[in-house]
Design a protein around this motif. Structure first.
Motif, short mmCIF file in Angstrom:
data_model
loop_
_atom_site.label_atom_id
_atom_site.label_comp_id
_atom_site.label_asym_id
_atom_site.label_seq_id
_atom_site.Cartn_x
_atom_site.Cartn_y
_atom_site.Cartn_z
N GLN A 8 48.88 49.67 81.41
CA GLN A 8 49.22 49.61 82.63
C GLN A 8 48.37 49.82 83.94
N CYS A 11 46.47 46.45 84.23
CA CYS A 11 47.33 45.39 84.95
C CYS A 11 47.48 45.69 86.30
N ILE A 24 42.99 40.16 82.81
CA ILE A 24 43.79 41.44 82.00
C ILE A 24 43.43 41.50 80.82
N ILE A 43 51.77 44.13 79.63
CA ILE A 43 51.14 42.86 80.01
C ILE A 43 52.24 42.13 80.42
N ALA A 46 54.26 43.35 83.34
CA ALA A 46 53.54 43.50 84.86
C ALA A 46 53.43 42.08 85.20
#
Length: 147
Positions: A8, A11, A24, A43, A46
């Motif tokens: 997180q 991201c 990413i 991922i 996000a």
């Protein structure tokens, strides 16, 4: 910190980028050495993409790995130019020299196929531990992998 939390953070660090998916994925893989299953949902969330889309991208690019990799990775080009320059026979000889088949891992060495390394003029081409090698030979690939 958990894999989910670190993913997180990664991201979030890429949130302002245009087209952040590949950066990413590269960052997560650099962090953990591969793309852990626990990292995929954060991922997709996000980036507001489906799990299917994310998995499609991961499977398309041969540089992304879903499991920890061997210490030494030999990738041999199987594209037409390399095959025309003796790539198939080189792969057979490499399998004998390493005592394993293409697609296997043994003694912390992985032998993988790729379908173009961009060295067509220097065929047959390979990559050992990230280093591109043109006019590859079995002896050089084995030597580089064991270095």
């Amino acid at each position: 910190m958990s894999i989910r939390q670190r993913t997180q953070e990664i991201c979030a660090a890429h949130a302002a980028m245009e087209g952040p998916l590949l950066p990413i994925l590269h960052s997560v893989q650099a962090e953990f050495g591969y793309l852990p299953a626990e990292a995929l949902a954060p991922i997709a969330t996000a980036l507001q993409i489906s799990n299917a889309e994310l998995h499609g991208v991961i499977e398309f690019y041969h540089d992304f790995h879903r499991a920890p990799q061997a210490k030494h990775v030999i990738r041999v080009c199987r594209a037409e130019a390399c095959q025309a320059m003796g790539g198939a026979s080189m792969i057979s000889a490499l399998e004998v020299a390493l005592g394993m088949k293409l697609g296997e891992t043994k003694n912390d060495v992985a032998l993988e196929a790729v379908y173009c390394l961009g060295l067509c003029a220097c065929a047959p081409a390979a990559q050992v531990n990230g280093e591109l090698i043109g006019r590859a030979t079995v002896d050089r690939l084995v030597s580089e992998a064991r270095a």
